[in-house]
Each structure stands twice: as C-alpha cells, then as structure tokens.
Design a protein around this motif. Structure first.
Motif, PDB file in Angstrom:
ATOM      1  N   ARG A 120       0.364  -6.332   2.406  1.00 18.40           N
ATOM      2  CA  ARG A 120       1.690  -6.517   1.811  1.00 18.40           C
ATOM      3  C   ARG A 120       1.586  -6.765   0.309  1.00 18.40           C
ATOM      4  NH1 ARG A 120       5.970  -8.515   5.763  1.00 18.40           N
ATOM      5  NH2 ARG A 120       5.014  -8.087   7.762  1.00 18.40           N
ATOM      6  N   ILE A 121       0.583  -7.515  -0.095  1.00 12.78           N
ATOM      7  CA  ILE A 121       0.388  -7.777  -1.527  1.00 12.78           C
ATOM      8  C   ILE A 121       0.042  -6.485  -2.253  1.00 12.78           C
ATOM      9  CG2 ILE A 121      -1.078  -8.959  -3.204  1.00 12.78           C
ATOM     10  CD1 ILE A 121      -1.272 -11.254  -1.127  1.00 12.78           C
ATOM     11  N   ALA A 142       3.100  -4.351  -2.522  1.00 10.27           N
ATOM     12  CA  ALA A 142       3.992  -4.823  -3.579  1.00 10.27           C
ATOM     13  C   ALA A 142       3.484  -4.397  -4.947  1.00 10.27           C
ATOM     14  CB  ALA A 142       4.121  -6.336  -3.512  1.00 10.27           C
ATOM     15  N   GLY A 176       4.177  -0.713  -5.390  1.00 10.46           N
ATOM     16  CA  GLY A 176       5.596  -0.545  -5.674  1.00 10.46           C
ATOM     17  C   GLY A 176       5.944  -0.916  -7.103  1.00 10.46           C
ATOM     18  N   ARG A 177       5.330  -1.974  -7.605  1.00 10.16           N
ATOM     19  CA  ARG A 177       5.567  -2.385  -8.992  1.00 10.16           C
ATOM     20  C   ARG A 177       5.074  -1.323  -9.962  1.00 10.16           C
ATOM     21  NH1 ARG A 177       2.451  -7.410 -11.296  1.00 10.16           N
ATOM     22  NH2 ARG A 177       0.838  -5.833 -11.233  1.00 10.16           N
ATOM     23  N   ALA A 203      10.707  -1.126  -4.990  1.00  6.94           N
ATOM     24  CA  ALA A 203      10.585  -1.987  -3.817  1.00  6.94           C
ATOM     25  C   ALA A 203      10.493  -1.155  -2.541  1.00  6.94           C
ATOM     26  CB  ALA A 203      11.772  -2.941  -3.745  1.00  6.94           C
ATOM     27  N   GLY A 206       7.123   0.535  -2.423  1.00  6.75           N
ATOM     28  CA  GLY A 206       6.107  -0.457  -2.075  1.00  6.75           C
ATOM     29  C   GLY A 206       6.120  -0.784  -0.594  1.00  6.75           C
ATOM     30  N   TRP A 207       7.317  -0.879  -0.014  1.00  5.88           N
ATOM     31  CA  TRP A 207       7.444  -1.157   1.406  1.00  5.88           C
ATOM     32  C   TRP A 207       6.867  -0.009   2.230  1.00  5.88           C
ATOM     33  CZ3 TRP A 207      11.043   0.844   5.198  1.00  5.88           C
ATOM     34  CH2 TRP A 207      11.034   0.123   6.381  1.00  5.88           C
ATOM     35  N   ALA A 265       3.083  -0.013   1.791  1.00  7.12           N
ATOM     36  CA  ALA A 265       2.446  -1.076   2.580  1.00  7.12           C
ATOM     37  C   ALA A 265       2.333  -0.663   4.039  1.00  7.12           C
ATOM     38  CB  ALA A 265       3.241  -2.368   2.448  1.00  7.12           C
TER      39      ALA A 265
END
Length: 65
Positions: free
Chosen positions: A4-5, A8, A11-12, A26, A29-30, A33
């Motif tokens: 998840r990190i 993220a 995504g950033r 976001a 990133g989801w 992940a």
C-alpha cells in the motif's frame, strides 16, 4: 502494508507527472497497489524500483548526487 505504501508512492509520482493534482493519482495508486499485490514479491520489487529511480532522478536533478 508495504504494498500500500509503494502504491501510494507510485500514485504520487503519476500525479506529479500529470501536474493537475486530484483524484487521478490516488486512483492510479490504488490500482497500482492492487496490481503489485497480485504480482507478489516481484510486484513489490518492481514498484519499489520505480519509486527508487524517481527519487534518484529527482536528487540528481537537484545536484545532490
């Protein structure tokens, strides 16, 4: 948790490249992940490598390396 990190962070990076900000980074990133988690350890290595390269390139551009 690590997946998840990394998702993220991916995504950033996508959001920074786009420049508009908001939900797109976001959501990407989801999705990243989820994809990285399904790939198992190889996905974590690939995602972590992508983030590490982006951090390295940014530091190199600032003259820190």
């Amino acid at each position: 948790m690590i997946g998840r990190i990394i998702g993220a962070m991916v995504g950033r990076e996508i959001d920074r490249r786009d420049g508009a900000g908001g939900i797109k980074g976001a959501a990407m990133g989801w999705i990243a992940a989820g994809a990285l988690r399904r790939m198992g350890p190889l996905g974590l290595v690939l995602g972590g490598g992508y983030v590490a390269k982006k951090i390295y390139d940014r530091a190199k551009g600032r003259g820190r390396i």
